[in-house]
Enzyme design. Structure first.
Site, short mmCIF file in Angstrom:
data_model
loop_
_atom_site.label_atom_id
_atom_site.label_comp_id
_atom_site.label_asym_id
_atom_site.label_seq_id
_atom_site.Cartn_x
_atom_site.Cartn_y
_atom_site.Cartn_z
CG HIS A 76 -24.01 58.09 -4.39
ND1 HIS A 76 -23.82 58.28 -5.35
CD2 HIS A 76 -25.47 57.52 -4.71
CE1 HIS A 76 -24.45 57.21 -6.75
NE2 HIS A 76 -24.91 56.42 -5.29
CB ILE A 131 -25.81 56.13 6.65
CG1 ILE A 131 -26.66 55.48 7.19
CG2 ILE A 131 -24.47 57.06 7.18
CD1 ILE A 131 -26.57 54.34 7.74
CB VAL A 156 -30.88 53.29 6.33
CG1 VAL A 156 -29.95 53.72 7.41
CG2 VAL A 156 -32.25 52.03 7.23
#
Ligand code: CRM
Length: 165
Positions: free
Chosen positions: A98, A92, A90
């Site tokens: 990055h 985000i 996951v």
């Protein structure tokens, strides 16, 4: 076989002879846990034996491609080869670049691994702009979307059985 929409077909594939590896990242744990559970649930529903679902983890999504390769090789050495791998991560978006670099490199390398390992390597990585988007796709927000882990489990069984690779 009722066609429900693009990419969604009712046909059930039989996973009873398959050995499936799940390799998950440990960032965003609550969301990861839900996605991994969804994938396991679907695999079992499609006949994969619990003892043939092998689960390992890596620190973050960036480690998923190389981790998947090592995971595949380790199982082969033990003469317990995997028929498909579901890497789960996951990502985000934060306030730096990055996110973009990890999304790009991880996606490219996971796609390449399908061809290098010659088994299905599913794209079980959420690349989300907010935590809420990720939670919705992990089935954690009631009434909003479904658990994408289930789709990844179904994709692994379909791809590992359909073409007999
Ligand atoms: C992730 O799954 N991983 C994230 N990582 C870790 C990254 C990797 C490390 C070591 O090689 O670089 O494990 O995959 C992150 O560093 C970040 C930070 C992003 C930022 O904005 O600083 N995010 C994630 C993530 O969301 N998911």
């Amino acid at each position: 076989m009722a066609v429900k929409g693009i990419g969604q077909v009712d046909k059930k594939y039989d996973g009873s002879n398959l050995r499936i590896g799940i390799l998950h990242a440990r960032w965003n744990k609550k969301i990861i846990d839900s996605l991994v559970s969804g994938a396991i649930q679907k695999l079992i529903e499609l006949g994969v034996k619990e003892s043939n679902i092998i689960i390992e983890s890596v620190p973050g999504s960036f480690e998923l491609p190389f981790g998947s390769k090592l995971f595949f090789e380790k199982q082969q050495k033990k003469q317990q080869p995997l028929d498909a791998i579901i890497p789960i991560g996951v990502l985000i978006k934060g306030s730096t670049m990055h996110f973009e670099y990890i999304c790009e490199s991880t996606t490219q390398q996971l796609m390449k691994l399908n061809f290098d390992l010659n088994i299905p390597v599913i794209f079980g990585v959420l690349t989300c702009l907010t935590e809420e988007q990720a939670e919705a796709r992990a089935g954690l927000i009631e009434g909003k979307m479904h658990n994408h882990g289930e789709d990844w489990g179904a994709a692994a069984v379909e791809m590992a059985t359909k073409f007999g690779v």
